[in-house]
Design a protein around this motif. Sequence first.
Motif, PDB file in Angstrom:
ATOM      1  N   THR A   1      20.530  35.463  42.101  1.00  0.00           N
ATOM      2  CA  THR A   1      21.653  35.209  43.001  1.00  0.00           C
ATOM      3  C   THR A   1      21.248  34.235  44.098  1.00  0.00           C
ATOM      4  O   THR A   1      20.178  34.351  44.690  1.00  0.00           O
ATOM      5  CB  THR A   1      22.123  36.526  43.643  1.00  0.00           C
TER       6      THR A   1
ATOM      7  N   ASP B   1      27.977  34.733  44.250  1.00  0.00           N
ATOM      8  CA  ASP B   1      27.848  35.596  43.073  1.00  0.00           C
ATOM      9  C   ASP B   1      28.546  35.025  41.840  1.00  0.00           C
ATOM     10  O   ASP B   1      28.620  35.695  40.811  1.00  0.00           O
ATOM     11  CB  ASP B   1      28.377  37.010  43.346  1.00  0.00           C
TER      12      ASP B   1
ATOM     13  N   ALA C   1      16.243  30.315  43.965  1.00  0.00           N
ATOM     14  CA  ALA C   1      17.600  29.810  43.738  1.00  0.00           C
ATOM     15  C   ALA C   1      17.985  28.788  44.801  1.00  0.00           C
ATOM     16  O   ALA C   1      18.621  27.771  44.501  1.00  0.00           O
ATOM     17  CB  ALA C   1      18.590  30.968  43.723  1.00  0.00           C
TER      18      ALA C   1
ATOM     19  N   THR D   1      25.715  31.928  38.301  1.00  0.00           N
ATOM     20  CA  THR D   1      24.926  33.152  38.419  1.00  0.00           C
ATOM     21  C   THR D   1      25.160  33.994  37.176  1.00  0.00           C
ATOM     22  O   THR D   1      26.263  34.507  36.949  1.00  0.00           O
ATOM     23  CB  THR D   1      25.325  33.936  39.674  1.00  0.00           C
TER      24      THR D   1
END
Length: 484
Positions: free
Chosen positions: A39, A195, A52, A233
Amino acid sequence: MKFRAMAAAALAATLGLTAPASAQDPAKGGDLVVAMAVTLPSVDPHASTGVATRYVSAHMFEGVVTRGETGDIIPQLAASYEMSDDARTYTFTLRDGVRFHDGSTLDAGDVVASLQRMKDAGVDQGVMALVENLEAVDDLTVRVTMSEPHPTFLDSLSSPRVIVGIMPEEIAALPKEEFKPVGTGPFEFVEWVPDSHIRLARFEAYSQQAEATPRDGFGGKRTVYVDTVTFRTVPEAGAQIAGLLTGDYHIADQVSPQDVPRLEASDEVSAVKVLPWYMVHQTFNLTKPLGADEYFRKAVQVGLDLEVLLDFATGGNYVLGHGWQYDGFPYYSDAGIETYNLGDVDKAKELLAQSAYDGEEIEILTISDEAALRDYAIALADQLGKLGIKTRINAQNAATWSALRVERESWTIIIGGFGMAPSIGPFGMLRHFSGDGSLQGVTFPEIEDAAHRVRTGLTFEERKKAFEDYQAGVLGKAISIRAG
């Protein structure tokens, strides 16, 4: 435009991947979709060490200097730079005419404001810890003065682990909660749905470096062919694989080795194995009574069979290693190797009996959307149970894991991975176990001293000896255990 899908059986911790040469010259166009297991916690390059954030922000933000393919420090927004003989003054001459995504032109004031922001509020303030003064000498010249000799400043400033991205002065001055992702990179921000996905588009006014500076790692002449790139994601490995095979995703960043034969059987997907990826580690929370108990920590350190743990977690896709640099790298050292992978259950039980452990349940914090770390926690709980230690696993997504890591309210052992940091020398590793933001939450004078000497030693030999002392201190006190 059709893309051939790529699955990363292990994600590169090195500075780049060399792709097979195409039969045709690349052409502009197309929308690239990347399935990302972790995430995205933030798009602010100064605010997160998470992989990320690095994936995404490296496309939008550039630094004054960066790293080439083999780890060399190379100019990026700087045209040139120089260090004074006493390692206390650094002068950067900026490239002329570089454009930001908002249409403004880069100048020295933007660089000074961005570096000051990193110093005041960055997640890795150690990068700027010895900076005493930042000065815009003229529109294209920045002078950085240190409080003491700092011969490794460029190593830290160029590290892609935390990109010290340059942004417009007006944005650098905003409160962190009002941050806007405006940089000079080859892609610009389009939208972020937490998300779900983040989408970037090719920045048509991107200021490429000259033809004489070919593509090199994170720097050189960077050319963007795709119209957009979308990072989605997708925490479930099965969903990543299904999307690769159907063409919904063109790149997947986390694929189990067990799934590689299925992917290779397809004419549409190539699996790429890259080691090292990151260092799996388990670190103790020394602000908790049991974490502060050296007998307890050493009982765990002595008792573990790390090959069993890693084999379960990675399906055999691992390499053993004890220290905080990879074997073969310049700062690699055998310091602390005597503590590694002992698997001595009897000795562990003896140490546990001398500790304050009284049968209580301890919490293991891990990341749910990174399969290797999640499965490592499961195997660790099993081995600790055989030593007589009761455990409870708390598996959270990366963003929640990061927040709980900093709060230190509940966990006694945290499972994580040091990715980029050990690949670029010792400097990225110093913040993990030294300073006010140390992972364990408690500092030790001898470890602080060693970290300081790593940053300030004027010769490689001095810095390497200091890093050996740093590594020996962390492993000798069983603050953290690198699994492999």
